[in-house]
Motif scaffolding. Structure first.
Motif, mmCIF file in Angstrom:
data_model
loop_
_atom_site.group_PDB
_atom_site.id
_atom_site.type_symbol
_atom_site.label_atom_id
_atom_site.label_comp_id
_atom_site.label_asym_id
_atom_site.label_seq_id
_atom_site.Cartn_x
_atom_site.Cartn_y
_atom_site.Cartn_z
ATOM 1 N N ASN A 24 -9.531 16.961 30.611
ATOM 2 C CA ASN A 24 -10.569 17.783 30.245
ATOM 3 C C ASN A 24 -11.892 17.098 29.695
ATOM 4 O O ASN A 24 -12.876 17.735 30.153
ATOM 5 N N HIS A 25 -11.837 15.822 29.340
ATOM 6 C CA HIS A 25 -12.914 15.181 29.288
ATOM 7 C C HIS A 25 -13.740 14.739 30.396
ATOM 8 O O HIS A 25 -14.987 15.016 30.440
ATOM 9 N N ALA A 26 -12.880 14.338 31.296
ATOM 10 C CA ALA A 26 -13.525 14.203 32.642
ATOM 11 C C ALA A 26 -14.094 15.204 33.449
ATOM 12 O O ALA A 26 -15.175 15.294 33.806
ATOM 13 N N ARG A 27 -13.447 16.341 33.349
ATOM 14 C CA ARG A 27 -14.113 17.879 33.727
ATOM 15 C C ARG A 27 -15.527 18.034 33.231
ATOM 16 O O ARG A 27 -16.340 18.490 33.874
ATOM 17 N N LEU A 28 -15.367 18.069 31.662
ATOM 18 C CA LEU A 28 -16.658 18.300 30.944
ATOM 19 C C LEU A 28 -17.790 17.130 31.568
ATOM 20 O O LEU A 28 -19.050 17.684 31.627
ATOM 21 N N LEU A 29 -17.442 15.958 31.642
ATOM 22 C CA LEU A 29 -18.382 14.936 32.246
ATOM 23 C C LEU A 29 -18.723 15.088 33.408
ATOM 24 O O LEU A 29 -20.403 15.154 33.586
ATOM 25 N N CYS A 30 -18.045 15.487 34.252
ATOM 26 C CA CYS A 30 -18.675 16.135 35.752
ATOM 27 C C CYS A 30 -19.359 17.250 35.464
ATOM 28 O O CYS A 30 -20.383 17.234 36.404
#
Length: 207
Positions: free
Chosen positions: A15-21
């Motif tokens: 989820n952190h990676a998706r938010l960052l992207c």
């Protein structure tokens, strides 16, 4: 336990990676929109050239020791170079001018001084071209003498060089400049001095 596991999944690294992207994508979109707006505001337009007058002081075949034909000419064009950009200053450099007839040069290249133009500025240049002998084909020599006898000659003024735009806080690199003006002039045998422009010369500028 199941509830705690479900809540803990919100903090999964995925989820952190998706938010960052998503954040990066949004920033890129805003950056693209900003760049597009700046480009539309500061986009430089090509110069406008206008031939204001022409003079022919000498126009005749030249005597050449080589078994080739040649033309000896002396002429002058007065040209207004207009910078149509209201938000960009312009610098013109390495300017060179010559006259051609039927796509063959009939004057040697002549250098022009560098020009700096403020936004929406106009500079007038009056290069004197010719004087030296220029080799040409027999068809060009015969055609030029025939047109002179008829009283109407189609000439092309060519100006080459490079241009640099300074739109607002930005500055472009050097870009090649090629301008050509097709002028129909009235000429009589033995004419020396100002000649009439028959219609408005058509000028095209490429960068």
């Amino acid at each position: 336990m199941a509830k705690d596991a479900s809540n803990g999944s919100l903090y999964h690294p995925f989820n952190h990676a998706r938010l960052l992207c998503s954040a990066i994508a949004i920033l890129l979109i805003f950056a693209g929109i900003t760049a597009l707006v700046l480009y539309l505001i500061y986009r430089p337009a090509r110069h406008h050239l206008t031939v204001l007058g022409a003079a022919i002081y000498h126009l005749s075949p030249a005597v050449s020791a080589a078994p080739t034909t040649a033309i000896a000419t002396s002429m002058q064009f007065t040209v207004a170079i207009h910078n149509p950009n209201s938000r960009a200053a312009v610098q013109l450099d390495r300017l060179c001018s010559y006259v051609s007839y039927r796509d063959q040069p009939i004057t040697p290249p002549a250098s022009l001084p560098s020009v700096y133009q403020e936004a929406d500025g106009t500079v007038i240049v009056s290069p004197v071209l010719g004087a030296d002998m220029v080799p040409v084909s027999a068809e060009v020599e015969a055609g030029l003498m025939k047109d002179e006898a008829y009283g109407v000659v189609q000439l092309r003024l060519v100006i080459t060089g490079r241009v640099k735009y300074r739109p607002g806080p930005f500055k472009s690199g050097w870009v090649g400049l090629y301008a050509k003006c097709d002028a129909l002039v009235g000429v009589k045998k033995g004419t020396s001095g100002q000649v009439p422009l028959l219609g408005q010369p058509e000028c095209n500028v490429e960068t």
